[in-house]
Design a protein around this motif. Structure first.
Motif, mmCIF file in Angstrom:
data_model
loop_
_atom_site.group_PDB
_atom_site.id
_atom_site.type_symbol
_atom_site.label_atom_id
_atom_site.label_comp_id
_atom_site.label_asym_id
_atom_site.label_seq_id
_atom_site.Cartn_x
_atom_site.Cartn_y
_atom_site.Cartn_z
ATOM 1 N N MET A 173 17.857 -99.875 -35.231
ATOM 2 C CA MET A 173 18.408 -99.007 -36.501
ATOM 3 C C MET A 173 17.517 -98.862 -37.448
ATOM 4 N N ARG A 174 16.445 -99.599 -37.556
ATOM 5 C CA ARG A 174 15.128 -99.274 -38.488
ATOM 6 C C ARG A 174 14.719 -97.858 -38.303
ATOM 7 N N ARG A 175 14.350 -97.805 -36.906
ATOM 8 C CA ARG A 175 13.715 -96.575 -36.386
ATOM 9 C C ARG A 175 14.636 -95.342 -36.636
ATOM 10 N N GLU A 176 15.842 -95.322 -36.228
ATOM 11 C CA GLU A 176 16.725 -94.182 -36.279
ATOM 12 C C GLU A 176 16.894 -93.847 -37.988
ATOM 13 N N LEU A 177 17.084 -95.105 -38.754
ATOM 14 C CA LEU A 177 16.946 -94.680 -40.380
ATOM 15 C C LEU A 177 15.659 -93.813 -40.805
ATOM 16 N N THR A 182 13.442 -88.574 -42.239
ATOM 17 C CA THR A 182 12.577 -87.493 -42.066
ATOM 18 C C THR A 182 13.086 -86.278 -41.979
ATOM 19 N N GLN A 183 14.360 -86.354 -41.005
ATOM 20 C CA GLN A 183 15.075 -85.060 -41.017
ATOM 21 C C GLN A 183 15.682 -84.363 -42.329
ATOM 22 N N LEU A 187 14.838 -81.022 -44.310
ATOM 23 C CA LEU A 187 15.958 -80.125 -44.841
ATOM 24 C C LEU A 187 15.645 -79.643 -46.415
ATOM 25 N N ARG A 188 15.119 -80.927 -47.006
ATOM 26 C CA ARG A 188 14.994 -80.398 -48.387
ATOM 27 C C ARG A 188 13.747 -79.741 -48.612
ATOM 28 N N THR A 189 12.706 -79.734 -47.830
ATOM 29 C CA THR A 189 11.530 -78.754 -47.824
ATOM 30 C C THR A 189 12.122 -77.553 -47.638
ATOM 31 N N GLN A 190 12.789 -77.373 -46.652
ATOM 32 C CA GLN A 190 13.330 -76.178 -46.433
ATOM 33 C C GLN A 190 14.132 -75.267 -47.622
ATOM 34 N N LEU A 211 21.095 -88.370 -49.534
ATOM 35 C CA LEU A 211 19.985 -89.339 -49.232
ATOM 36 C C LEU A 211 20.196 -90.622 -49.572
ATOM 37 N N THR A 212 20.643 -90.788 -50.759
ATOM 38 C CA THR A 212 20.816 -92.362 -51.454
ATOM 39 C C THR A 212 21.966 -92.890 -50.522
ATOM 40 N N ALA A 213 22.983 -92.228 -50.422
ATOM 41 C CA ALA A 213 24.405 -92.695 -49.456
ATOM 42 C C ALA A 213 23.672 -93.095 -47.980
ATOM 43 N N LEU A 214 23.041 -92.211 -47.575
ATOM 44 C CA LEU A 214 22.407 -92.393 -46.029
ATOM 45 C C LEU A 214 21.647 -93.679 -46.051
ATOM 46 N N ILE A 215 20.805 -93.680 -47.086
ATOM 47 C CA ILE A 215 20.003 -95.132 -46.907
ATOM 48 C C ILE A 215 20.641 -96.269 -47.372
#
Length: 230
Positions: A173-177, A182-183, A187-190, A211-215
């Motif tokens: 799960m840590r790797r998925e997070l 990263t994704q 998206l934010r950069t785009q 991003l905060t909710a996802l983390i």
């Protein structure tokens, strides 16, 4: 075996051989005559055996027991399979029980042809070796028996396995997070590159809130995984 004056049994002394142990055997001297009979027991290996008694007197119709003890042996004798030791029982008739109590003198002054003799052989009985606790040519089974012992604690084996599985799941799960973060960063950069205006809520951009909710979601799952209920 009879030597006319004494009946000596057995005809062969047998010792159940064991290293570093005194081993006894016995002789029976029976007097079938109506006279007192003096006896003397001799051996070809006097340092190896102890005879008790080695001299004595047997009354008419009586039996005397003689114990022969083989002294402790530190190693197997070279003639273990076919012992070469021998014993000799000498006997003479005496007219009076109290004629002499010094049997050495009594036999020394007796004529040689009046001394009767019985020769005895010696043999060793070697105990069978105990069976090996580990079957020969069965190393696979031996290894299996070691592996089946499990980890120390016995009943905790299942808990340890479940704990390890939970840690592995948390790592996944840590790797998925990390991949999701990263994704989102891409998206934010785009969005920033196109200089798009993003609506804000209470001073925070929608992207920051997402991003905060996802983390927070993944941190919650990660914490539950590390603390499974047993």
């Amino acid at each position: 075996m009879s030597n006319e004056l004494l009946t000596v049994t057995p005809q062969e002394l047998k010792f159940r051989f064991e290293l570093r142990k005194q081993i006894p055997s016995s002789l029976s001297l029976f007097n079938p005559t109506n006279k007192y009979v003096a006896f003397k027991v001799k051996t070809t290996s006097p340092k190896k055996y102890c005879v008790r008694p080695n001299t004595g007197m047997v009354a008419p119709g009586n039996t005397t027991e003689v114990t022969v003890i083989m002294q402790q042996q530190k190693e197997n004798p070279p003639d273990l399979a076919a012992c070469k030791d021998k014993f000799l029982v000498q006997s003479i008739a005496v007219t009076d029980e109290k004629e002499s109590t010094d049997f050495t003198v009594l036999f020394a002054k007796e004529k040689k042809d009046s001394i009767t003799e019985t020769k005895l052989k010696v043999s060793y009985i070697v105990p069978n070796a105990p069976p090996s606790p580990v079957p020969e040519n069965d190393e696979g089974e031996y290894e299996t028996s070691h592996a089946s012992r499990g980890t120390p604690g016995g009943g905790n084996t299942v808990l340890v396995q479940e704990r390890n599985a939970a840690l592995a799941e948390a790592d996944r799960m840590r790797r998925e997070l990390g991949e999701y973060v990263t994704q989102v960063e891409k998206l934010r950069t785009q969005v920033s590159g196109k200089e798009s205006k993003v609506a804000t809520v209470a001073g925070f951009s929608v992207m920051h809130i997402l991003l905060t909710a996802l983390i927070a979601f993944f941190i919650g799952r990660f914490t539950d995984t590390l603390n499974p209920q047993y």
